[in-house]
Every structure is written in structure tokens, then in C-alpha cells.
Design a protein around this motif. Sequence first.
Motif, PDB file in Angstrom:
ATOM      1  N   HIS A 392      -4.288   3.832  -8.561  1.00  0.00           N
ATOM      2  CA  HIS A 392      -4.738   2.596  -8.899  1.00  0.00           C
ATOM      3  C   HIS A 392      -5.384   1.797  -8.139  1.00  0.00           C
ATOM      4  O   HIS A 392      -5.344   2.339  -6.869  1.00  0.00           O
ATOM      5  N   PRO A 394      -6.995  -1.014  -5.987  1.00  0.00           N
ATOM      6  CA  PRO A 394      -7.196  -2.342  -6.396  1.00  0.00           C
ATOM      7  C   PRO A 394      -8.321  -2.941  -6.799  1.00  0.00           C
ATOM      8  O   PRO A 394      -8.726  -4.488  -7.000  1.00  0.00           O
ATOM      9  N   LYS A 408       0.661   1.901  -7.954  1.00  0.00           N
ATOM     10  CA  LYS A 408       0.840   0.752  -9.235  1.00  0.00           C
ATOM     11  C   LYS A 408       1.566   1.810  -9.901  1.00  0.00           C
ATOM     12  O   LYS A 408       1.751   1.176 -10.868  1.00  0.00           O
ATOM     13  N   TYR A 435       0.691   2.102   3.797  1.00  0.00           N
ATOM     14  CA  TYR A 435       0.575   0.757   3.762  1.00  0.00           C
ATOM     15  C   TYR A 435      -0.064   0.245   4.139  1.00  0.00           C
ATOM     16  O   TYR A 435       0.549  -0.475   5.583  1.00  0.00           O
ATOM     17  N   LEU A 438      -2.198  -4.288   5.103  1.00  0.00           N
ATOM     18  CA  LEU A 438      -1.524  -5.038   4.356  1.00  0.00           C
ATOM     19  C   LEU A 438      -1.982  -5.894   3.000  1.00  0.00           C
ATOM     20  O   LEU A 438      -0.593  -6.635   2.145  1.00  0.00           O
ATOM     21  N   GLU A 493      13.687   8.407   8.347  1.00  0.00           N
ATOM     22  CA  GLU A 493      12.771   6.718   9.857  1.00  0.00           C
ATOM     23  C   GLU A 493      13.185   5.642  10.188  1.00  0.00           C
ATOM     24  O   GLU A 493      13.184   4.811  10.863  1.00  0.00           O
ATOM     25  N   VAL A 494      14.367   5.634   8.977  1.00  0.00           N
ATOM     26  CA  VAL A 494      14.946   4.413   8.762  1.00  0.00           C
ATOM     27  C   VAL A 494      16.456   4.475   9.774  1.00  0.00           C
ATOM     28  O   VAL A 494      16.681   3.469  10.777  1.00  0.00           O
ATOM     29  N   ALA A 497      14.826   4.263  13.104  1.00  0.00           N
ATOM     30  CA  ALA A 497      14.438   2.680  13.907  1.00  0.00           C
ATOM     31  C   ALA A 497      15.548   1.861  13.619  1.00  0.00           C
ATOM     32  O   ALA A 497      15.033   1.402  15.147  1.00  0.00           O
ATOM     33  N   ARG A 498      16.222   2.799  12.961  1.00  0.00           N
ATOM     34  CA  ARG A 498      17.101   1.037  13.260  1.00  0.00           C
ATOM     35  C   ARG A 498      18.579   1.572  15.213  1.00  0.00           C
ATOM     36  O   ARG A 498      18.878   0.748  15.967  1.00  0.00           O
TER      37      ARG A 498
ATOM     38  N   ASP B  36      13.266  -0.141   3.729  1.00  0.00           N
ATOM     39  CA  ASP B  36      14.558  -0.414   4.046  1.00  0.00           C
ATOM     40  C   ASP B  36      13.904  -1.508   6.181  1.00  0.00           C
ATOM     41  O   ASP B  36      13.322  -1.424   6.149  1.00  0.00           O
ATOM     42  N   VAL B  38      14.124  -2.842   9.278  1.00  0.00           N
ATOM     43  CA  VAL B  38      15.647  -2.306  10.527  1.00  0.00           C
ATOM     44  C   VAL B  38      15.119  -3.233  11.519  1.00  0.00           C
ATOM     45  O   VAL B  38      15.654  -3.005  12.637  1.00  0.00           O
ATOM     46  N   VAL B  61      10.240   0.289   7.373  1.00  0.00           N
ATOM     47  CA  VAL B  61      10.261   1.364   7.877  1.00  0.00           C
ATOM     48  C   VAL B  61       8.193   1.718   7.661  1.00  0.00           C
ATOM     49  O   VAL B  61       7.693   2.161   8.900  1.00  0.00           O
ATOM     50  N   GLU B 126      -0.165  -8.068  -7.448  1.00  0.00           N
ATOM     51  CA  GLU B 126      -0.742  -7.066  -7.801  1.00  0.00           C
ATOM     52  C   GLU B 126       1.134  -5.731  -7.859  1.00  0.00           C
ATOM     53  O   GLU B 126       1.970  -6.410  -7.200  1.00  0.00           O
TER      54      GLU B 126
END
Lengths: 506, 126
Positions: A392, A394, A408, A435, A438, A493-494, A497-498, B36, B38, B61, B126
Motif C-alpha cells: 500500500h 498511502p 496494509k 514504523y 508516525l 524486543e518486548v 524493553a520491559r 506490545d 513496555v 516496541v 487507514e
Amino acid sequence: MTAERKIVEISEAMEEIPGGNRGLLYEENLLWEKERSDEPGVDLPEPEGIKLRTGQPARGDIGLPQVSEPQVMRHFVRLSTWNYSIDHGFFPLGSCTMKHNPRLNEKIARFPGFAHVHPLQPESTAQGALRVMFELQEILGELTGLPGVCLAPAAGAHGELAGIMTIRRAHDAKGQSHRNIMLVPDSAHGTNPATAAMCGYELKVIPTKETGRMTVAAFKEALGDGKNVAGMMVTNPNTCGLFESDILEISKLLHEAGGYFYGDGANFNALVGKARPGALGVDVMHINLHKTFSTPHGGGGPGSGPICVTKDLAPYLPVPVVEKRGETFRLAYEDERKETMGRLKGFTGQFGMHVRALSYILSHGADGLKQVAEDAVLSANYILSQLKGDYHAPFGGPCMHECLLTDKFQKDSGVTTIDIAKTLCENGIHPMTVYFPLVVAGAMLIEPTETESKDSIDRFITVMKKIAADVKAGDTDKFHNFPENTPRQRLDEVTAAREPKLRWRA
Amino acid sequence: MADALKYTKEHEWLKLEGGNVAVIGITEYAQDALGDLVFVELPEIGRKVGKGDSFAVVESVKTAAEVYSPVSGEVAAINDNLSSDPELIKKSLEEGWIAKIKITNPADLEGLMDKAAYDEFLSKQE
């Protein structure tokens, strides 16, 4: 052999040989884990007849691991083979301009007169080095249309800080210290709002979600009466890879309200030699020498973030600034530049990078720089045109030097941007920026740069098309396990990070 | 989610408590987009916030997202449990609220969306 065929052969080879390309990749422990007290790195005689005035022993244990020189060499060389760099392969990191660092620049920077010059030696013995800096200032001033230049800032974000401090100082000098708002579009690099906040400004966000660009209407709403607006920070082309087409009207409105326009130079690669930011209304701009001007970027650095400003703002620049008096080049400091904000960096900034950048500019010439921008835009549009059916897009196209896609079309299958990025690792390609920006969900921002051959871009396109085709065919399970052929596989990664573990030993 | 909630375009939900206190959290859409979780940075109790001001940060993350207050007021309570277990945000309104804000300008509530309007707004995203 077509790129498609090559990929198939590579992936077949990997299936035949378990472990794939890992045959000569060494597991490597920390130097601390290698420590063997009977193998010190260096054998020094016991100090005799030395008595320290402080009464401390002449030699103490300072806690360095005791390893031999070959161990140290292998340690770092092995680690370096785990690394990925632009010298290694395709590195399409959006808004980062990871382009080839021409070896000519490296050769010039290693000339003894440049490599061995000392910042404390008398100026009369460093005229060549000062001339390099002066000429770079002049050329950056010409390319940006902003004649006041200081090379001192050490990196892009440092240049931003210098730039916004320049704006702050200009308002203070004009009795406009009450201006406390900085306008920033929501597609901005994270460093923009961070810099504004560091300089004590309140942020006001200009929304760009609808079209990926700032509209005059959205700008006017954010500006309001403009009485407390100090300025605006905009990257153009922006992080959606789009040129801000209303920028002339917007900068005019901003200036009428008494604000300054900060141009983030991160995406200057799309404009260099083609358009002068000063002509678009920019008052202050930083340049990432490590992006547009090909000095090493990433781990290799250091970065370098000169700032360019209008003639009116030049007195507030940080020091030193190189000046030319007659035939002599010299560094001007606070005693001569009374309105300066002072120093932001030891000595003159990253001189080695100034040499490389000037070498890059002079070896390309004006026509070459123009072609840099044209080819960078062409490469990105080629990728967009090839992939927009599979992913996609955008904001459609055309784009500038980078193109924005999202997951998407894929995400309902459970394969999302992170999986696509990890699959690129599996195929020996550094992922694009993910990502970010944003303003769209599941963003993939791809900047191929002008230094990639059509072959390497085609290989990337082939891998991306294969991922999309596999997802479409329902062959999705494997994506959650990639990468498998890398020194480390999919990281958690979770949990990282936690529950960050910041020491190797508990 | 309960029908009595109000929503913002920035994907916060708001529930009125005792007439003048707004309980605020982030919607399922925002939770999904973040992935997720954090870390949650909570405001200090007593902090004054304006309508549209960021008063908390939710970190995943992928990204760190600001949480904007739909109303002007003063932070009356925070959900401290989120500090140790950020994923609670996804559990329920009762466990996943972020802060309670004492409303100083009730007119702020007028521009907020109800569930139907928010669903409509989401369908255009979107």
C-alpha cells in the motif's frame, strides 16, 4: 541471470546447507569472559625506584581484562563481521541517506597535512586546513542560499540545537523573548520536537495525516494570531518522501507573523544543486555532512552538522567561524563576534569530515551534485513504481528521494511491517526505516539513494515482491521466525524493553 | 467498550465520574496500533493540563505515543499499577485507565465524539 533467479539460487543453497552462510561466522564472547591472568596483553618490567607523591603504589590493578594482542585483534575483527554497513550491502534506511562514502574522500582526509594537523597549532601553520573549512562554509552557503555558516556542530541533532538557539537569540535581541511556541508538523523527525523542547519552547503540532503534506489551512490554524510563535521546524521533502508544495505560501505567512523557519537538512539529498532552501523561505538549516555529503554515517561516523543561516541571523551563530582577511584564513571567536551564542563544541568541530565533504563536493562539481539529487529521486520512484501494486502506497506518487509504503495489504494475514523488515535481514538486506513516519500505520520508509546500482535495487524489489507473493499465497508462518541466517535470530524486543539488562554480569 | 464513553480523534476514551472528573485511557484502536506496551509515563498528581495537552506517554516496541487530555483540568489520580504492568491498559476500563482529571471547563466535553461518531471516524482511518 535475472535478479529473481539469483534469489532462488541463494535460497535453495541455504536450504541445502544447514546454517547457510554461517560457516565462517564465529561466535564471540566478551573480552571479560576470555580473561586469563597468565596471558597478559603486554609484558612490562616491574617499576623500580618510582615513588608517587600521592603515596599510592606505582602500579595498580585497574581492572582491564588480561588478554593477548591476537585475542584482542580477533575479538574486534570477528565482531566487525557481525556488523552491517553500507560497504556491506544495500541499506535503504529512509530519511537517513545511507549512501556510499567515496574512497577519494578517505584518501584526501588521510593526507598528512590534514590528518596530523593539531587544533592548538598556530593558525599561520594551518592555513590549508582553515582554507578547507572556509571554502566548505562558502559552498554550503551557496548550496543552501543561506550565507552565514558555522561548521562546529557535531551532528544533525546538534546542528538543530544550534539552529533553534540561533532563533531564540535573534528573538531575544529583538525584544521578542515572549515568543514561546514552535510549530512542528506531525511527520517531523523526532529530533525536531526534542530540540524545540530542549530550547524551552512549547510544541504545537501541524497535522499532515490527510495528504502527507502541510496544507495552508492546517498551518494557519496552528499559527493562530502568531504573536507567540517563535518559529517552525520543517523537513522538506518531508518524511513521507513528499515535497511540501505549499511551502512558499506557508513561509510567507510565518514570516509575516514574525516567526523564523527552521529547515531540517536531513533530506537535503533530494534538493542539493536543484533548489536553494533559502529561496523557499528557510532562515536556518542544518546540514548532515554524513548524509547528503557522503561522510561516514552510522557507527563509522563521526557525524557533522554545520548550520547555515540568513545574513541577518549570522551574528548569532556559534563560534568559531572561519574568516578570510586578505589572503589569510583565521578562526573568529567571541571577542570578535560579540552577539554569538558562544561555543557548542571543542575546537573547530569534526575537521576530518569537513575535508571529506569538500572533497565530495569538488569531485562532483555543480553538475554532479545536481545529478545526485536527480538520481536519488529517480531511484526512489523506481522502487515505488515497482512495489506499489504489492504494498500500500498511502500517498501514491511520485515521491522525492524516498518512498513510503505500509503493511496494509499484508497485515490481515498476520504479517506486519516488523516481519517484512526481519525477512529483509534474512535476505542480506538492511531493513528500511519502519514504523516511521508516525502519520501512517505500519510505515516502511525506503531511501535507496543515488549510489545504488539498478542491480542492487532490483534485488531489493525482487525480495520485497517475493515476500508479498508468499503472504498472498498464505505461506505466512515462516515470517514470524525470520531472521534465521543472521548471527542472532529474532530477538524478544518486548522483554528487552520491559526488563532491560544493562550489565553483562548480574 | 461501554456506550457512555466519549472519544477523541487522538484515540483517547473518557468516562465521567461523579460529574466533574474525567477518567481517561486509550482506545482499542490505539492499543492495537501500538502493539506490545513496555512503559507508561504517568503525570504527577496535581499537575494542571490544558485541553489537548500531552499528559502521559505510552511506549511500545514500535514507538512512544503521547496521550492528550480531552479536557482542561488538574490531575486528580493516576493509575500507578501501569508503572509495573503497562499491558493492564488493554485489560478493561477499570484496570486500564491512565489518569483522572478534575475538569475545570465542562464545555470541553462538548466537542468529543460518542461511540457511533468514533466508530464512523475509525472507519475512515487507514
